[in-house]
Each structure stands twice: as structure tokens, then as C-alpha cells.
Enzyme design. Structure first.
Site, PDB file in Angstrom:
ATOM      1  N   ASP A  20      24.065  -0.646   9.137  1.00  0.00           N
ATOM      2  CA  ASP A  20      22.787  -1.363   9.241  1.00  0.00           C
ATOM      3  C   ASP A  20      23.052  -2.630  10.065  1.00  0.00           C
ATOM      4  OD1 ASP A  20      20.172  -2.213   8.816  1.00  0.00           O
ATOM      5  OD2 ASP A  20      20.471  -2.774   6.723  1.00  0.00           O
ATOM      6  N   CYS A  35      19.153   2.985   9.194  1.00  0.00           N
ATOM      7  CA  CYS A  35      17.741   2.953   8.803  1.00  0.00           C
ATOM      8  C   CYS A  35      16.821   2.515   9.938  1.00  0.00           C
ATOM      9  CB  CYS A  35      17.564   2.049   7.588  1.00  0.00           C
ATOM     10  SG  CYS A  35      17.965   0.320   7.891  1.00  0.00           S
ATOM     11  N   GLN A  48      13.930   4.088   1.821  1.00  0.00           N
ATOM     12  CA  GLN A  48      14.780   4.560   2.919  1.00  0.00           C
ATOM     13  C   GLN A  48      15.793   5.579   2.412  1.00  0.00           C
ATOM     14  OE1 GLN A  48      14.561   3.513   6.333  1.00  0.00           O
ATOM     15  NE2 GLN A  48      15.798   5.357   6.528  1.00  0.00           N
ATOM     16  N   ARG A  98       6.552  -5.193   0.569  1.00  0.00           N
ATOM     17  CA  ARG A  98       7.787  -5.584   1.266  1.00  0.00           C
ATOM     18  C   ARG A  98       7.862  -7.096   1.175  1.00  0.00           C
ATOM     19  NH1 ARG A  98      10.255  -3.620   6.983  1.00  0.00           N
ATOM     20  NH2 ARG A  98      10.835  -1.942   5.563  1.00  0.00           N
ATOM     21  N   HIS A 149      16.298  -1.195  -0.793  1.00  0.00           N
ATOM     22  CA  HIS A 149      15.351  -0.491   0.085  1.00  0.00           C
ATOM     23  C   HIS A 149      15.332   0.987  -0.347  1.00  0.00           C
ATOM     24  CE1 HIS A 149      12.785   0.366   3.299  1.00  0.00           C
ATOM     25  NE2 HIS A 149      13.590   0.267   4.338  1.00  0.00           N
ATOM     26  N   ARG A 209      10.680   9.284   6.363  1.00  0.00           N
ATOM     27  CA  ARG A 209       9.992   8.235   5.604  1.00  0.00           C
ATOM     28  C   ARG A 209       8.574   8.702   5.265  1.00  0.00           C
ATOM     29  NH1 ARG A 209      11.714   3.025   6.023  1.00  0.00           N
ATOM     30  NH2 ARG A 209      10.201   2.698   4.360  1.00  0.00           N
TER      31      ARG A 209
END
Ligand code: CP
Ligand code: NVA
Length: 307
Positions: free
Chosen positions: A219, A259, A134, A104, A131, A287
């Protein structure tokens, strides 16, 4: 055969992504039954985090343990990565010791450089640009609730950010229509939008984008690394909250996704995120299962490669 990485959804074929989803659903059922399955016995996952995380860290670490493997958490605070050791050198060294690596970080280009020098599969656990992990979880959550997403209409409300970019790639790979509404000046990457062709439409009107949608997604207004823009963004995004009135523009059985982490009262109202159309907890749980399917796939592929 070249070493496989998962840096964006475009690194896998559409069939491979659908296969991962089917496998994640199976792994979830196995986990629920308490079945022991340890394809990572004696295998090690390296986890490099240059940004904060709750879901990503715990899902990768718990997934590795459930698979009989081990995960090592590496932060720039206490590794040489944080003291300027070149990414290429770090990649060569770490990938000579562990079996798979997740990262990340900020610039997407950094993970590409790391992958270019790695001897083992590299997974994108979020960059400023994408991402993809996700999206595996989100697509699984949609299928579990409503069946195939192919041919459906999905709406993205808010920032044209890393999550939005991964939804654009998902529209291509999973064959749905994506209607995006962002404030002026916060549009997603133009080249990505162009590459998606008819699959994606772009505008600045949330109600129009939500019209007849099967799934509304949003988001945070300011992503990690943009904290100092929070106040300015609150003004620009004020009309882009997903609330009860916006959900009414979508189909009556539309789902809501985010997310997480979320800011109730900013990008989403408490009534929507905590309401009956929200599947945010399934997204979060998935996840774990989706990334177990991903690690299993990449580890098998790297065994095939090494013969
Ligand atoms: N959604 C997500 O990636 O959450 P974390 O930042 O907690 O990992
Ligand atoms: N867009 C958000 C996603 C967090 C999981 C960020 O990058 O901070």
C-alpha cells in the site's frame, strides 16, 4: 438480536465472510449476464466521506443504483457534520431517514460512536485503523484466481497501516499465514498482532517476508492524513518497494495486490503493478460486487431484527 454493523472483519463470523464472498461471485456473474436484481428498491444508502475516494464512492453508489436503490453522498464540506454537529446527533438523525450508512473517516472510535447511536447498519468504508471492505474484494480476487486462500502464505510489505490491520484480521478469519515486513517504527498495532497469534509474523526484512509467498500485498507509504510525512517516509521505506527482485523471492505463481491508488516508483515498480502477476484491477472491480453482497446481507439482517 442486536443490530449488525460491519466496522471490522471481526464483526462477522468466518462462515459469514466466506458466505459473502460466494454471494459476491454470484452477484458478479448476474451483473455480467445483465440480470436485473433489485433488493434495495425504495432503500437509501447514506455515504459519509471525510476523506477522498474514487473506488469506494463509485462502487457503493453504483451498487446501490444497480440494486434499485439510491445513494446520498455527504461530505463535511456541505453538511453540519463539518461544522461540528455531534456525531451522536448526526447518527440519530441520518439513521432515522436512510436504511444503511457507510462512513469513511479518520479515528476508528468515531465510527464506533456513530454505530452505537445508529438505528440502521453502519459499514466502515475506511478509518485510520481498518479498511475491511477492501479485504472482502481482495479475498474474492484471490479465490477467483487461485481457489481457497486457507493455508496459504500472504506477505504484507510496507506500512503497518489500516490495510495491514485488516490483513491481520483476515489472516485470522480466512485462516492464512501473514508475513509482515515494515520499516522500524512503522509496525502494525501490537495488540492486533498479539491477538492473531501464530497466524502473523512480524519483521523488517522484505526478502525474508516474501519468501515462498502465494500473495504479495503493499500500500502507499503515506496514507490519507499523513501527507506531511511523505518526504520522511520516502527515506524510511526506500528498501520496501515491491519490485521484480522482491517478487522473485515469492512462489513463481504468486499474485500481487494493492488496494489503489498506487504510486509507481515508490511502494511498487511499474513492472510489477502493470505485470502479469498483478490482479489490482480485479481487486478494484470486486469492491462493487463484494459491497453489494455486504449491503444485501446487512439489509436482510436488519429486516429480521425489526421483525
Ligand atoms: N481502495 C480504495 O478504497 O480506493 P478509494 O480511496 O479510491 O476509495
Ligand atoms: N492506506 C491508504 C488506503 C487508501 C485506500 C489510506 O488510508 O490512505
Amino acid at each position: 438480536m442486536a443490530l449488525r454493523h460491519f466496522l471490522t472483519l471481526m464483526d462477522f463470523s468466518s462462515d459469514e465472510l466466506n458466505g459473502l464472498m460466494t454471494r459476491a461471485i454470484e452477484l458478479k456473474a448476474m451483473q455480467r449476464r445483465g440480470e436485473i436484481y433489485e433488493p434495495m428498491k425504495n432503500k437509501v444508502l447514506g455515504m459519509i466521506f471525510e476523506k477522498s475516494s474514487t473506488r469506494t464512492r463509485v462502487s457503493f453508489e453504483a451498487g446501490s443504483a444497480q440494486f434499485g436503490g439510491h445513494a446520498i453522498f455527504l461530505s463535511p464540506r456541505d453538511t453540519q457534520l463539518g461544522r461540528g454537529e455531534p456525531i451522536e446527533d448526526s447518527s440519530r438523525v441520518l439513521s432515522s431517514m436512510v436504511d444503511i450508512i457507510m462512513i469513511r473517516t479518520f479515528e476508528h472510535e468515531k465510527i464506533e460512536r456513530f454505530a452505537a447511536y445508529s438505528q440502521v447498519p453502519v459499514i466502515n468504508a475506511l478509518t485510520d485503523m481498518y479498511h475491511p471492505c477492501q479485504l472482502l474484494a481482495d479475498m474474492q480476487a484471490y479465490v477467483e484466481q487461485r481457489g481457497s486462500i486457507k493455508g496459504r502464505t500472504v506477505t504484507w510489505i510496507g506500512d503497518g497501516n489500516n490495510m495491514c490491520h485488516s490483513y491481520i484480521n483476515a489472516a485470522r478469519q480466512f485462516d492464512f499465514k501473514l508475513q509482515i515486513a515494515t520499516p522500524l517504527g512503522y509496525e502494525p498495532d501490537a495488540a492486533l498482532v498479539a491477538a492473531a497469534g501464530d497466524a502473523v509474523s512480524l519483521g523488517n526484512d522484505p526478502q525474508a517476508a516474501a519468501c515462498d509467498s502465494d500473495l504479495i500485498v503493499t500500500d502507499v507509504w503515506a496514507s490519507m492524513g499523513q501527507e506531511e510525512e511523505q518526504k520522511a517516509r520516502e527515506a524510511s521505506f526506500a528498501n520496501f518497494q515491491v519490485n521484480e527482485s522482491l517478487m522473485k523471492a515469492a512462489k513463481a505463481d504468486a499474485l500481487f495486490m494493492h488496494c489503489l491508488p498506487a504510486h509507481r516508483g515508490e511502494e511498487v515498480s511499474a513492472g510489477v503493478i502493470d505485470g502479469p502477476q498483478s490482479v489490482v484491477w480485479s481487486e478494484a472491480e470486486n469492491r462493487l460486487h463484494a459491497q453489494k453482497a455486504l449491503m444485501e446481507f446487512l439489509l436482510k439482517e436488519s429486516l429480521i431484527k425489526s421483525g
